[in-house]
Write a protein that holds these residues in place. Structure first.
Motif, short mmCIF file in Angstrom:
data_model
loop_
_atom_site.label_atom_id
_atom_site.label_comp_id
_atom_site.label_asym_id
_atom_site.label_seq_id
_atom_site.Cartn_x
_atom_site.Cartn_y
_atom_site.Cartn_z
N GLN A 108 -31.26 8.60 -34.84
CA GLN A 108 -31.91 8.02 -33.66
C GLN A 108 -30.91 7.86 -32.51
OE1 GLN A 108 -35.26 7.44 -33.33
NE2 GLN A 108 -35.30 8.52 -35.29
N LEU A 109 -29.70 7.44 -32.83
CA LEU A 109 -28.68 7.30 -31.78
C LEU A 109 -28.30 8.66 -31.20
CD1 LEU A 109 -26.32 4.61 -33.41
CD2 LEU A 109 -27.94 4.30 -31.53
N GLY A 110 -28.28 9.68 -32.04
CA GLY A 110 -27.95 11.02 -31.57
C GLY A 110 -28.93 11.52 -30.53
N HIS A 111 -30.18 11.13 -30.66
CA HIS A 111 -31.19 11.59 -29.71
C HIS A 111 -31.20 10.78 -28.42
CE1 HIS A 111 -33.09 14.82 -31.93
NE2 HIS A 111 -32.95 14.09 -33.03
N LEU A 112 -30.29 9.81 -28.33
CA LEU A 112 -30.11 9.10 -27.07
C LEU A 112 -29.14 9.84 -26.14
CD1 LEU A 112 -29.85 5.40 -28.31
CD2 LEU A 112 -31.84 6.57 -27.34
N LEU A 113 -28.48 10.87 -26.66
CA LEU A 113 -27.58 11.66 -25.81
C LEU A 113 -28.37 12.29 -24.67
CD1 LEU A 113 -25.45 13.44 -28.57
CD2 LEU A 113 -24.68 11.64 -27.03
#
Length: 233
Positions: A108-113
């Motif tokens: 989920q954090l990766g898709h905040l890039l």
């Protein structure tokens, strides 16, 4: 936490940030664009020239084939499970839950890039789709392929195997990463950099704070104590 461990984490964080920026900042992604294009078309053209290869790519990108990667990871985990006592198996279950929790959060954090990136099969007008070449409903495209979810999950598994079971387990886990992440690149559902830059940079920054600090052990110990069962401490 020891100072040397903190230095290691900060170095891994810096490496992850630099890796991402080396792709993100240059116009059209700099030298990475040539790497991505070369890798994509080397596989894409082979699928047209060799129908057998196209069939292999289609089968390994069929949604049901994801179960094979789960079985491979499960088989490796089973090796260590069978060696343990019942309390040790309870701890292995706690490690597995911690691994899954870490994977969900980091994904989920990766898709905040700040990246919106079509897969190469949607980016290039002359790209061939393996699903069209073979008639098999394979995953060969993604409207937002960065970072690579599938590759990230496999990498997290390999890193947890290293942290809790040693280098030999990590090497087998790394082989699983290559074997089951490569088909997505061959089909053009992901760019090479979706995994080698996107997934890896997220792990270098995020997973280092989980596995190289007491955090993962604290979470494992929490689930070890709280899980129901006969051997609950």
């Amino acid at each position: 936490m020891r100072a040397t461990r903190l230095v290691t984490i900060l170095l891994l964080n810096a490496l992850g940030v630099m890796l991402f920026l080396s792709w993100y900042l240059p116009p059209d992604h700099g030298f990475w664009a040539g790497v991505d294009k070369g890798i994509f078309f080397s596989f894409n053209n082979q699928m047209v020239d060799h129908p057998g290869f196209a069939l292999l790519v289609a089968i390994t990108n069929f949604r049901g084939f994801d179960l094979v990667s789960l079985l491979a990871m499960g088989a490796l985990y089973l090796v260590y499970w069978r060696r343990e006592t019942p309390p040790g198996r309870r701890r292995l279950l706690a490690i597995g839950i911690t691994m899954l929790l870490s994977a969900v959060i980091l994904n989920q954090l990766g898709h905040l890039l700040p990246v919106q990136h079509k897969s190469p099969t949607l980016f290039f007008e002359n790209a061939h789709r393996v699903s069209e070449l073979t008639g098999i409903p394979a995953k060969d495209a993604s409207a937002n392929s960065f970072p690579g979810d599938h590759g990230m999950m496999l990498m997290i598994f390999a890193c947890f195997m290293w942290r809790y079971f040693g280098c030999r387990a990590f090497l087998v886990g790394a082989a699983i990463v290559v074997i089951f992440a490569l088909p997505r690149v061959m089909a053009g559902a992901h760019w090479f950099t979706d995994i080698a830059v996107g997934s890896l940079s997220v792990l270098l920054v995020g997973l280092s704070w989980v596995l190289l600090t007491p955090l993962s052990d604290a979470i494992v110990n929490f689930f070890y104590r709280k899980l129901p069962g006969k051997y609950k401490p």
